[in-house]
Design a protein around this motif. Sequence first.
Motif, PDB file in Angstrom:
ATOM      1  N   GLN A   1      65.491  16.318  95.678  1.00  0.00           N
ATOM      2  CA  GLN A   1      66.337  17.513  95.618  1.00  0.00           C
ATOM      3  C   GLN A   1      66.587  18.050  97.027  1.00  0.00           C
ATOM      4  O   GLN A   1      67.722  18.312  97.415  1.00  0.00           O
ATOM      5  N   GLN A   2      65.519  18.182  97.795  1.00  0.00           N
ATOM      6  CA  GLN A   2      65.672  18.780  99.114  1.00  0.00           C
ATOM      7  C   GLN A   2      66.454  17.888 100.065  1.00  0.00           C
ATOM      8  O   GLN A   2      67.250  18.367 100.864  1.00  0.00           O
TER       9      GLN A   2
ATOM     10  N   GLN B   1      59.686  17.770  94.711  1.00  0.00           N
ATOM     11  CA  GLN B   1      61.158  17.842  94.629  1.00  0.00           C
ATOM     12  C   GLN B   1      61.802  17.294  95.900  1.00  0.00           C
ATOM     13  O   GLN B   1      62.766  17.856  96.402  1.00  0.00           O
TER      14      GLN B   1
ATOM     15  N   ILE C   1      68.951  13.795  93.180  1.00  0.00           N
ATOM     16  CA  ILE C   1      68.325  15.117  93.068  1.00  0.00           C
ATOM     17  C   ILE C   1      66.987  15.043  92.333  1.00  0.00           C
ATOM     18  O   ILE C   1      66.110  15.866  92.534  1.00  0.00           O
TER      19      ILE C   1
END
Lengths: 646, 252
Positions: free
Chosen positions: A165-166, A162, A75
């Motif tokens: 995360q995605q 990010q 993440i």
Amino acid sequence: MIKLDPKVPDGPLAEKWNKYKSSQDLVNPANKRKLDIIIVGTGLAGASAAASLGEMGFKVKVFGIHESPRRAHSIAAQGGINAAKNYPNDGDSIYRLFYDTVKGGDYRSREANVYRLAEVSNNIIDQCVAQGVPFAREYGGMLANRSFGGALVSRTFYARGQTGQQLLLGAYSAFMKEINRGNVTFYPKREMLDLVMIDGKARGIITRELNTGKIERHSAHAVVIATGGYGNVFFLSTNAMNSNGSAVWQCYKRGAAFANPCFTQIHPTCIPVHGEYQSKLTLMSESLRNDGRIWVPKKKEDAQRIQKGELKPTEIPEEDRDYYLERRYPAFGNLVPRDVASRAAKERCDAGYGVGNTGLAVYLDFADAIKRLGKSVIEARYGNLFQMYEKIVDDNPYETPMMIYPAVHYTMGGTWVDYELQTTIPGLFATGEANFSDHGANRLGASALMQGLSDGYFVLPYTLQNYLADQINVPRFSTDLPEFDTVEKDVKSRIDKIMNVKGDKTVDTFHRRLGHVMWDYVGMGRNEEGIRKALSEIKEIKEDFWKNVRIPGHPEDVNLELEKALRVADYLELGELMALDALDRKESCGGHFREEYQTPEGEALRNDKDYTFVSVWEYKGDGEAPALHKEPLNFEFIEVKQRSYK
Amino acid sequence: MNFTLKIWRQENPNAKGGFETYQLSDISADASFLEMLDILNEQLVMEGKVPVAFDHDCREGICGTCSLYINGRPHGPDSGITVCQMHMRNFKDGSTITIEPWRARAFPVIKDLMVDRQAFEKIIMAGGYISVNTGNAIDANSIPIPKQAAETAMDAAACIGCGACVAACKNASAMLFVSAKVSQFAVLPQGKIEAKRRVKNMVSRMDELGFGNCTNTYACEAECPKNISVSHIARMNREFFISKVTSPKKEV
């Protein structure tokens, strides 16, 4: 005695994987339902495998240390994921991604594995977009790309800062979909403490339920370890607090050989250490090097005045700044690979040109980029990273340059696997950062996400099926078998032993001490004398640990100190193996820099004649020296050269 | 810096909890809030006491694990960040800091400051995905997506699932969390295909799990560490309404 067979299919490089897939064994749908798979870990490698194998119809049991699979440390990956799409039309291809990865790894990875990785990289992007991953886009609606270190093309896909995360949320959502369909079961808050083998094959695991301390048994036809890297051996790293090496280590002790343990990635752009109480280090994405310029003062007296707080970086005129990466590596400039950038920062700081109050930092400056592109563009590209920096350091990076320093980030080493991602234990597979397979002695930026998803979505579903094809007549295993009794007893006695030390020092005291030793002697620069010192100090810390560690509370309860202690006990052994491996490899390559072996310009000096192999360590018992085996690396398709980014 | 800490201690889900007071001295202003708690725990272990259990992992504001209610606010006094990103310089030297767990019926306390947030997983399981299997995907650029839509989807997808929205809400509503996922997929062409089923299933699961409803106080947005906007709740309500009035009576 282990047998190392990499099982690389014959034939031309570009046809190997297709050839494998078209000739492998398959399992029919009715039999898939009868086969159980255990996956340990819910990061990119684990979640993507769980989703894909569940979709195929296997019964999958997934174990995670968090209450939710989405909290796994994938993440936190920021910058992006590589693929050879060549959307920017800048000359990229599968071959070039393969070539850059092998060169970036300083010619210490297996050609066929890396080629396969490059080959499936494009499918990953397609898959993620289909799942609704909101990658950055251009105004025409097409996907945007940026550059990362070690490449001359822009092949990195990203979702602001990010990306991990995605991508993880994408894999996690597919995984949750399969839980809902009933093929996948998630066991939250379980830490794997040992591996169970029946007749020489991996058939189950022993876990501890972290909310109650209950020790449990789980069986399956095959076990997949996707538990990430062991960077936390160093105490301070960019890894999450709970990331640990215990699953991999316990498998090693049951016979899964460990490859290249000393290959550690020290990431060049992290927020510098500020105090002894510090618990972890924060990465500033490599993507920042697209627009930031790295420098230190040209004059030592300026550096000293900055260290004392008498001078600000903005007061140093352009001509007195040393943009040392641009100076030393004009072709790649600020986008040299991580190992090169880290070493260059260390070299400047060791020579007395470092900044910050400790002198252990360099500047990453956005003033030129802001002038060229405007603050709003920089904010759109890196806003969340700048905010993160400001909250930690209490300084505005739009106005004064960021201060950065290298920190432990990733471990290229890991469980040895063959082309099928199978370890030296039949039925035990390792994926993602937990294995050693694709990055050689140094990983390129934006390639960890690629590897995790490649293993989980596109490789393991094939190779694991090939293994399971001859297990269709094997019924499900009862966890009452004597093999489970024995291993569970081992685990319980380990816990009892650690609880009963009842000493007077906290777990962190030992972990911090180990971290200092590893950083000083098995870190960015290594030499024989230092490594020997590390070996003797680790031994002392280990003895002290087993005499003096204190764990309050009970094992049958939430017990965070016990969790840490079990992990640190493993780190103490793992750290020793890392040092042994670093001592044995008498050359410099990638992240492994032996100070005795360098070119006159201070670059890593490989010894291809004697060290073109994977170091594979076999456990020989407690207190015994591990045995070293060598998997020779044959470069059939790439010419091995001195690695140059000049 | 010196602090007086009033911390919620609760042995297990069924025990009666209460506040305990601790004194801490010589804390660096540059220490993070969780590092301050680490120091407290080191002290407690040395005194032979059981350390304070709290959730944490990445310590850089992205995993969504940390979940402390500090001086009456989820994630503490600063806005737009998680507890782990907060540093002691945000507090007055000598002050008293009150630390509690998230409090909501759907998030039972496990121990001390740790809560069980698996209710969120159950909501995602009900439909927080696009049903596409591995290996089916077409070339990524064959689905052009307007930059604006991709940005809106990303704004929503930035949710870290920490539960601060639920903790902040007087109704313990999970509307911001659920709407962020519904919204992410509702604005993307890939997500439109099963949009109606998704919103219906997720909302009904949310109701079953004991989360409250939205009464438009916007506390969730104010306390969200990722600044997720309440406009996603509006989009979810719209999607839900459309789904209710246009779905066929019998689902296939």
